[in-house]
Design a protein around this motif. Sequence first.
Motif, PDB file in Angstrom:
ATOM      1  N   TYR A 165      54.399 -87.643  37.702  1.00  0.00           N
ATOM      2  CA  TYR A 165      55.688 -87.886  37.105  1.00  0.00           C
ATOM      3  C   TYR A 165      56.493 -86.570  37.056  1.00  0.00           C
ATOM      4  O   TYR A 165      57.660 -86.770  37.239  1.00  0.00           O
ATOM      5  CB  TYR A 165      55.612 -88.569  35.744  1.00  0.00           C
ATOM      6  N   ARG A 166      56.093 -85.619  36.874  1.00  0.00           N
ATOM      7  CA  ARG A 166      56.813 -84.538  36.465  1.00  0.00           C
ATOM      8  C   ARG A 166      57.068 -83.931  37.664  1.00  0.00           C
ATOM      9  O   ARG A 166      58.281 -83.464  38.068  1.00  0.00           O
ATOM     10  CB  ARG A 166      56.068 -83.183  35.624  1.00  0.00           C
ATOM     11  N   THR A 167      56.204 -83.917  38.697  1.00  0.00           N
ATOM     12  CA  THR A 167      56.612 -83.468  40.149  1.00  0.00           C
ATOM     13  C   THR A 167      57.630 -84.403  40.687  1.00  0.00           C
ATOM     14  O   THR A 167      58.735 -83.874  41.527  1.00  0.00           O
ATOM     15  CB  THR A 167      55.440 -83.637  41.245  1.00  0.00           C
ATOM     16  N   ALA A 168      57.564 -85.726  40.762  1.00  0.00           N
ATOM     17  CA  ALA A 168      58.721 -86.759  40.934  1.00  0.00           C
ATOM     18  C   ALA A 168      59.976 -86.411  40.555  1.00  0.00           C
ATOM     19  O   ALA A 168      61.027 -86.441  41.056  1.00  0.00           O
ATOM     20  CB  ALA A 168      58.238 -88.163  40.732  1.00  0.00           C
ATOM     21  N   ALA A 169      60.172 -86.228  39.129  1.00  0.00           N
ATOM     22  CA  ALA A 169      61.268 -85.557  38.477  1.00  0.00           C
ATOM     23  C   ALA A 169      62.076 -84.408  38.914  1.00  0.00           C
ATOM     24  O   ALA A 169      63.002 -84.308  39.296  1.00  0.00           O
ATOM     25  CB  ALA A 169      61.209 -85.469  36.984  1.00  0.00           C
ATOM     26  N   ARG A 170      61.091 -83.390  39.473  1.00  0.00           N
ATOM     27  CA  ARG A 170      61.513 -82.366  39.959  1.00  0.00           C
ATOM     28  C   ARG A 170      62.275 -82.402  41.205  1.00  0.00           C
ATOM     29  O   ARG A 170      63.170 -81.807  41.550  1.00  0.00           O
ATOM     30  CB  ARG A 170      60.386 -81.310  40.098  1.00  0.00           C
ATOM     31  N   VAL A 171      61.597 -83.181  42.068  1.00  0.00           N
ATOM     32  CA  VAL A 171      61.901 -83.726  43.544  1.00  0.00           C
ATOM     33  C   VAL A 171      63.375 -84.425  43.283  1.00  0.00           C
ATOM     34  O   VAL A 171      64.217 -83.920  44.086  1.00  0.00           O
ATOM     35  CB  VAL A 171      60.742 -84.288  44.229  1.00  0.00           C
ATOM     36  N   ILE A 172      63.399 -85.389  42.401  1.00  0.00           N
ATOM     37  CA  ILE A 172      64.618 -86.095  42.363  1.00  0.00           C
ATOM     38  C   ILE A 172      65.807 -85.133  41.980  1.00  0.00           C
ATOM     39  O   ILE A 172      67.068 -85.327  42.350  1.00  0.00           O
ATOM     40  CB  ILE A 172      64.466 -87.367  41.506  1.00  0.00           C
ATOM     41  N   ARG A 173      65.470 -84.119  41.097  1.00  0.00           N
ATOM     42  CA  ARG A 173      66.636 -83.488  40.346  1.00  0.00           C
ATOM     43  C   ARG A 173      67.019 -82.437  41.583  1.00  0.00           C
ATOM     44  O   ARG A 173      68.373 -82.239  41.740  1.00  0.00           O
ATOM     45  CB  ARG A 173      66.279 -82.815  39.230  1.00  0.00           C
ATOM     46  N   LEU A 174      66.035 -81.821  42.340  1.00  0.00           N
ATOM     47  CA  LEU A 174      66.418 -81.070  43.253  1.00  0.00           C
ATOM     48  C   LEU A 174      67.382 -81.743  44.375  1.00  0.00           C
ATOM     49  O   LEU A 174      68.283 -81.251  44.700  1.00  0.00           O
ATOM     50  CB  LEU A 174      64.931 -80.444  44.083  1.00  0.00           C
ATOM     51  N   ALA A 175      66.898 -82.856  44.737  1.00  0.00           N
ATOM     52  CA  ALA A 175      67.691 -83.542  45.696  1.00  0.00           C
ATOM     53  C   ALA A 175      69.132 -83.937  45.288  1.00  0.00           C
ATOM     54  O   ALA A 175      70.027 -83.928  45.866  1.00  0.00           O
ATOM     55  CB  ALA A 175      66.997 -84.944  46.162  1.00  0.00           C
ATOM     56  N   ASP A 176      69.101 -84.249  44.006  1.00  0.00           N
ATOM     57  CA  ASP A 176      70.606 -84.478  43.233  1.00  0.00           C
ATOM     58  C   ASP A 176      71.262 -83.178  43.385  1.00  0.00           C
ATOM     59  O   ASP A 176      72.814 -83.406  43.647  1.00  0.00           O
ATOM     60  CB  ASP A 176      70.291 -85.093  41.861  1.00  0.00           C
ATOM     61  N   ARG A 177      70.801 -81.937  43.012  1.00  0.00           N
ATOM     62  CA  ARG A 177      71.613 -80.917  43.109  1.00  0.00           C
ATOM     63  C   ARG A 177      72.343 -80.693  44.509  1.00  0.00           C
ATOM     64  O   ARG A 177      73.095 -80.125  44.723  1.00  0.00           O
ATOM     65  CB  ARG A 177      70.838 -79.699  42.834  1.00  0.00           C
ATOM     66  N   PHE A 178      71.488 -80.995  45.691  1.00  0.00           N
ATOM     67  CA  PHE A 178      72.266 -80.825  47.043  1.00  0.00           C
ATOM     68  C   PHE A 178      72.635 -82.099  47.641  1.00  0.00           C
ATOM     69  O   PHE A 178      72.884 -82.178  48.878  1.00  0.00           O
ATOM     70  CB  PHE A 178      70.883 -80.466  47.921  1.00  0.00           C
ATOM     71  N   GLY A 179      73.009 -82.942  46.825  1.00  0.00           N
ATOM     72  CA  GLY A 179      73.721 -84.505  47.687  1.00  0.00           C
ATOM     73  C   GLY A 179      72.495 -85.000  48.419  1.00  0.00           C
ATOM     74  O   GLY A 179      72.961 -85.915  49.436  1.00  0.00           O
ATOM     75  N   ILE A 180      71.249 -84.926  48.451  1.00  0.00           N
ATOM     76  CA  ILE A 180      70.076 -85.618  49.050  1.00  0.00           C
ATOM     77  C   ILE A 180      69.976 -86.886  48.726  1.00  0.00           C
ATOM     78  O   ILE A 180      69.271 -87.212  47.431  1.00  0.00           O
ATOM     79  CB  ILE A 180      69.129 -84.578  49.416  1.00  0.00           C
ATOM     80  N   PRO A 181      70.101 -88.071  49.369  1.00  0.00           N
ATOM     81  CA  PRO A 181      69.602 -89.292  48.664  1.00  0.00           C
ATOM     82  C   PRO A 181      68.052 -89.423  48.732  1.00  0.00           C
ATOM     83  O   PRO A 181      67.369 -88.597  49.280  1.00  0.00           O
ATOM     84  CB  PRO A 181      70.134 -90.369  49.909  1.00  0.00           C
ATOM     85  N   VAL A 182      67.625 -90.237  47.693  1.00  0.00           N
ATOM     86  CA  VAL A 182      66.141 -90.390  47.723  1.00  0.00           C
ATOM     87  C   VAL A 182      65.459 -91.986  47.767  1.00  0.00           C
ATOM     88  O   VAL A 182      66.176 -92.833  47.853  1.00  0.00           O
ATOM     89  CB  VAL A 182      65.910 -90.158  45.910  1.00  0.00           C
ATOM     90  N   LEU A 183      64.347 -91.921  48.412  1.00  0.00           N
ATOM     91  CA  LEU A 183      63.526 -93.004  48.705  1.00  0.00           C
ATOM     92  C   LEU A 183      62.412 -92.874  47.824  1.00  0.00           C
ATOM     93  O   LEU A 183      61.761 -92.102  47.848  1.00  0.00           O
ATOM     94  CB  LEU A 183      63.041 -93.174  50.233  1.00  0.00           C
ATOM     95  N   THR A 184      62.179 -93.800  47.007  1.00  0.00           N
ATOM     96  CA  THR A 184      60.832 -93.979  46.136  1.00  0.00           C
ATOM     97  C   THR A 184      60.097 -95.157  46.709  1.00  0.00           C
ATOM     98  O   THR A 184      60.634 -96.258  46.957  1.00  0.00           O
ATOM     99  CB  THR A 184      61.060 -94.066  44.705  1.00  0.00           C
ATOM    100  N   LEU A 185      58.803 -94.863  47.003  1.00  0.00           N
ATOM    101  CA  LEU A 185      57.764 -96.035  47.500  1.00  0.00           C
ATOM    102  C   LEU A 185      56.933 -96.165  46.165  1.00  0.00           C
ATOM    103  O   LEU A 185      56.076 -95.258  45.487  1.00  0.00           O
ATOM    104  CB  LEU A 185      57.019 -95.596  48.365  1.00  0.00           C
ATOM    105  N   VAL A 186      56.884 -97.431  45.493  1.00  0.00           N
ATOM    106  CA  VAL A 186      55.996 -97.859  44.423  1.00  0.00           C
ATOM    107  C   VAL A 186      54.965 -98.383  44.793  1.00  0.00           C
ATOM    108  O   VAL A 186      54.837 -99.474  45.397  1.00  0.00           O
ATOM    109  CB  VAL A 186      56.919 -98.742  43.250  1.00  0.00           C
ATOM    110  N   ASP A 187      53.783 -97.835  44.173  1.00  0.00           N
ATOM    111  CA  ASP A 187      52.488 -98.395  44.405  1.00  0.00           C
ATOM    112  C   ASP A 187      51.496 -97.867  43.608  1.00  0.00           C
ATOM    113  O   ASP A 187      50.768 -96.717  43.889  1.00  0.00           O
ATOM    114  CB  ASP A 187      51.884 -98.390  45.779  1.00  0.00           C
ATOM    115  N   THR A 188      51.407 -98.449  42.264  1.00  0.00           N
ATOM    116  CA  THR A 188      50.328 -97.880  41.355  1.00  0.00           C
ATOM    117  C   THR A 188      49.759 -99.156  40.314  1.00  0.00           C
ATOM    118  O   THR A 188      50.715 -99.833  39.941  1.00  0.00           O
ATOM    119  CB  THR A 188      50.801 -96.927  40.590  1.00  0.00           C
TER     120      THR A 188
END
Length: 444
Positions: free
Chosen positions: A316-339
């Motif tokens: 979860y912490r890695t996911a948050a880091r990646v989403i925030r990084l993408a947000d800084r550079f205007g990169i859209p995000v795709l998440t795949l949920v399976d847990t």
Amino acid sequence: MAEGAAGRSSAREVVALVTETFTEHTPPARSCAPDGPLGWEGYGASLSRAAGRTGEAESVVYGTATVGGRPCVTLAFEFGFLGGSLGERAGDRLEAAYRLAREERVPLVSLVATGGSRMQEGMVALTQLQRVARESVLLREAGVPHVTVVRDPSTGGGWATVGAGADVILALPGAQIGFAGSRVRPPGADPAAYTAEGQLAAGHVDAVVRPEELRAAVAAWVAALTGPAGEVPPPAAVSDASLPAGGWEAVLRARDPGRPRAEAYLDRYFERRLPLTGDRCGGTDPGLLCGVGLRPGGGAVAYVAQCGTATRPAGYRTAARVIRLADRFGIPVLTLVDTPGAANDAEAERAGAGAAIAEAFTAVAGARVPVTTLLIGEGGSGGALALAAPGNTWATRDSYFSVIAPELAAAILKRPPDQAPRTAEQLRLRPQDLVELGVVRGIV
């Protein structure tokens, strides 16, 4: 160049390895006493010898460059110049490089090889780390990406600011990486912890890249961080499953080992994937795939993909880091949920499961870029919902989403285990139920 050779190459050799063109810049000369701010006996002579050996005026060179045909600012440490150590004049060059990248609004590519701060300048040298930290903050606030390559060795303050402070951290195989250099570590310290491979396993670097692959890897990251995709449609279904007739059937289908997993969806969706690894707190989760993918025809999309296992706090912490990084550079995000849900063992609790899940929820909620979610299998409780985009979640036909697993729901209701199928019907967890309830937008 042989494997590992890039680590101890000169600054200009490693710049040539990574860039197509390079134009050096030189900051205004700083006037200083011959033996530096401390009057360290023989320091001036050491500087002269280092300059004679390397042909450089300081331990850092920087300038404008092109990587993969795209403009950037590149800085490189010259380890042959007093071990690539940081002094006041090296700090001038680092500050100038960060500022140039910010003003030109082009990525910063740093090539780090340093032993830390220069003892002959004492605390004056150490305060250069504060200058770098300030420039790093300004670079992030400007939305300018920083990609670093950590070479051999990368230790001390240079690693703890320039290297570890970058958005994307690539490392050369076998490179010595760590805050503590080899001469100041505790006796008996595990040497593997201070290697590129050890730092990758601990989630502190994103990838270990061979020298012959370095130019292509850096170019791909520069392209990805400066070329966001536009629309992000949900991936198409990989299987041709029909809609489940009942809730328990939906659960069994989602748990089928033969059902398509995240890798299959990512491979279809992207031409190339660039991994982002670890939570930068010492943890990784092998059940979560993160990175930035390049779509057919161009355009970068960040991805966070659960792989069917219970997601751990580091995930979860890695996911948050990646989403925030993408947000800084205007990169859209795709998440795949399976847990089946968040990991809930004692180790997960000690690692801060609740705080990590909260961090993922807030990263998704706070994203200014589009976030698209596809439910591809099990959607177990809050551990799945934490990575689901409100109002833009889709589902496959072999998936389900539930407030809790049917077996656990039955146990909470004090029902016998054989009542789990009946409970699944009551939970209305099928894809078509989720559409009717407004939980998902549609079925792919």
